[in-house]
Each structure stands twice: as structure tokens, then as C-alpha cells.
Design a protein around this motif. Structure first.
Motif, PDB file in Angstrom:
ATOM      1  N   VAL A  83      -0.724   4.528  -1.958  1.00  0.00           N
ATOM      2  CA  VAL A  83       0.491   3.762  -2.691  1.00  0.00           C
ATOM      3  C   VAL A  83       1.652   4.045  -1.441  1.00  0.00           C
ATOM      4  N   PHE A  84       1.651   5.006  -0.650  1.00  0.00           N
ATOM      5  CA  PHE A  84       2.756   5.378   0.250  1.00  0.00           C
ATOM      6  C   PHE A  84       2.672   4.195   1.425  1.00  0.00           C
ATOM      7  N   ALA A  85       1.222   4.407   1.920  1.00  0.00           N
ATOM      8  CA  ALA A  85       1.102   3.430   2.904  1.00  0.00           C
ATOM      9  C   ALA A  85       1.111   2.008   2.676  1.00  0.00           C
ATOM     10  N   ARG A  86       0.688   1.418   1.625  1.00  0.00           N
ATOM     11  CA  ARG A  86       0.856   0.134   1.224  1.00  0.00           C
ATOM     12  C   ARG A  86       2.251  -0.442   1.079  1.00  0.00           C
ATOM     13  N   HIS A  87       3.054   0.534   0.483  1.00  0.00           N
ATOM     14  CA  HIS A  87       4.418   0.141   0.414  1.00  0.00           C
ATOM     15  C   HIS A  87       5.192   0.033   1.731  1.00  0.00           C
ATOM     16  N   ALA A  88       4.811   0.914   2.531  1.00  0.00           N
ATOM     17  CA  ALA A  88       5.679   1.149   3.931  1.00  0.00           C
ATOM     18  C   ALA A  88       5.177  -0.092   4.741  1.00  0.00           C
ATOM     19  N   ILE A  89       3.870  -0.649   4.637  1.00  0.00           N
ATOM     20  CA  ILE A  89       3.466  -1.704   5.314  1.00  0.00           C
ATOM     21  C   ILE A  89       4.029  -2.856   4.987  1.00  0.00           C
ATOM     22  N   ARG A  90       4.234  -3.221   3.457  1.00  0.00           N
ATOM     23  CA  ARG A  90       4.852  -4.056   3.008  1.00  0.00           C
ATOM     24  C   ARG A  90       6.284  -4.366   3.382  1.00  0.00           C
TER      25      ARG A  90
END
Length: 227
Positions: A83-90
Motif C-alpha cells: 500500500v505504501f510503495a504503490r502510493h509513493a510510486i504513483r
């Protein structure tokens, strides 16, 4: 400053802090490092009540990231790493509808961002299935990219990383800026993937006998003033 960014968020920030740093300079930027004593570890705890809270934390850290920054994401399955990684990448891609699949099987999913007119690769890595870390060219990745690494605790495993074939990775980490992000459920209960259960997210930088971990100036400056 990150303090101002957190002003209107629901996240609860622990006041248990220890910031005793020595500083050194490199060609790229000032970095802050810790001597090999546990009392000098960077440590900040945040209580996340919802998935949205975890995403809010990612939105505060993502703008601080730059070349040679490594985020080691640690926690059990479903604890919030993806969840954290996905949001940061977006956020780094400036595309909130971007499909960000799990790197579980491909091991390394690569994206791009532009920081100060320079195009950088973003590596979303999963180390869970790797028996040897050198099966990925991590030194090259760390040198030129931003890295978000799920199951990043494997790079902190003293026995595993003391193997000769991992030496170049250890050396590369010592030349990079590393932040450990640890996700833990607050209560002892059966986890549910991406659930809304309360969890504690710990931001830290911890040295060990085999690796000296550095923080970037941006992350250090932001968090040292956060009450």
C-alpha cells in the motif's frame, strides 16, 4: 518541512525520539550517520488507523526521495508494505491511476520519475523469493535510482549479508541513503491483507556491526523537527 505537512493529518506521532548524529559530506549531499550504538538509532513511530493513513505517510515521504535513496519496507504479508510503495510510486510518477502490480514474481518492477530535470528510475523490488541477493544488480540499482524494497529486512540479515557474494551490495548500501519503514499490527490478531486494522509504522535508521546506514539530508532535516 514535514512538520507542516503533517499539521492537518490524522496520524498520531510518538514523541519518543533520539537524534544524536555525526555528519559527513559527500559529493552529492550532506548525509547523517550513526555510530555503532543502539542509543543513537533514528526512531520515529506513527500510528496508522486506516489504509488512507498509510497512504498519507507515503505522500509525505515520496517528495523527499532522490537518487541513491533506499526505502527498506519491512513487515508481514498484508501489513501495508505494498500500500505504501504503490502510493509513493504513483506520486513520484505523477499518475494516481497508474497500475502498480506487486513485484513478487518479476522481482523488480521499474518506473521513472523526473527530479530537478533529471530522469530517474524507480525500482519496486520484492526480495521474498530470492535465495541470493546478487541475482539482482542491486549495486547498480542503488547507485542511480530510487529503490522501494519489500521484505527489505533480508538486506539487514547479518548472516545472509556476510556471504562473500553479498559484499558489493553491503558496500553499495553504505554509499546510499537508507530509511527503514517497519509495519506492525498494533494488536495480536489474524491479519487481513490491506485491512483497516490499526498498525504502527516505525521509521528508523539503524546501524549494525556489518553495515553503517546513512540518512539523506532531506529526510533527516524533516524528521528531526517533527514533534
Amino acid at each position: 518541512m514535514l512538520k507542516n505537512l503533517f499539521k492537518h493529518t490524522k496520524l498520531n506521532l510518538s514523541k519518543r525520539n533520539t537524534f544524536l548524529y555525526n555528519s559527513s559530506t559527500s559529493q552529492c549531499c550532506k548525509r547523517y550517520f550513526l555510530n555503532d550504538t543502539s542509543k543513537q538509532d533514528f526512531h520515529k513511530q506513527i500510528l496508522s488507523h486506516t489504509i488512507s493513513d498509510t497512504q498519507q505517510l507515503a505522500s509525505k515521504i515520496a517528495p523527499l526521495l532522490k537518487e541513491k535513496d533506499i526505502l527498506l519496507l519491512i513487515g508481514e504479508i498484508g501489513s501495508g508494505k505494498s500500500v505504501f510503495a504503490r502510493h509513493a510510486i504513483r506520486l513520484l510518477e505523477n499518475d494516481m491511476t497508474l497500475d502498480v502490480p506487486s513485484p513478487t514474481f518479476l522481482l523488480d518492477n521499474i518506473y521513472e520519475t523526473k527530479i530537478l530535470d533529471k530522469t530517474l528510475e524507480i525500482h519496486h523490488i520484492d526480495l521474498y523469493r530470492l535465495d541470493r541477493m546478487d541475482r539482482l544488480d542491486l549495486p547498480q540499482i542503488f547507485e542511480n535510482s530510487i529503490s522501494l524494497i519489500e521484505w527489505g529486512d533480508r538486506l539487514l540479515d547479518r548472516k545472509l549479508m556476510s556471504e562473500v557474494y553479498h559484499l558489493s551490495i553491503k558496500q553499495s548500501m553504505e554509499q546510499s541513503n537508507v530509511l527503514i519503514v517497519k509495519f506492525e499490527y498494533q494488536e495480536n490478531s489474524l491479519y487481513k491483507i490491506d485491512s483497516e486494522e490499526k498498525r504502527t509504522i516505525t521509521l528508523m535508521s539503524k546501524t549494525s556491526s556489518f553495515c553503517c546506514i546513512f540518512l539523506s539530508e532531506a529526510i533527516h532535516s524533516s524528521f528531526i523537527h517533527l514533534n
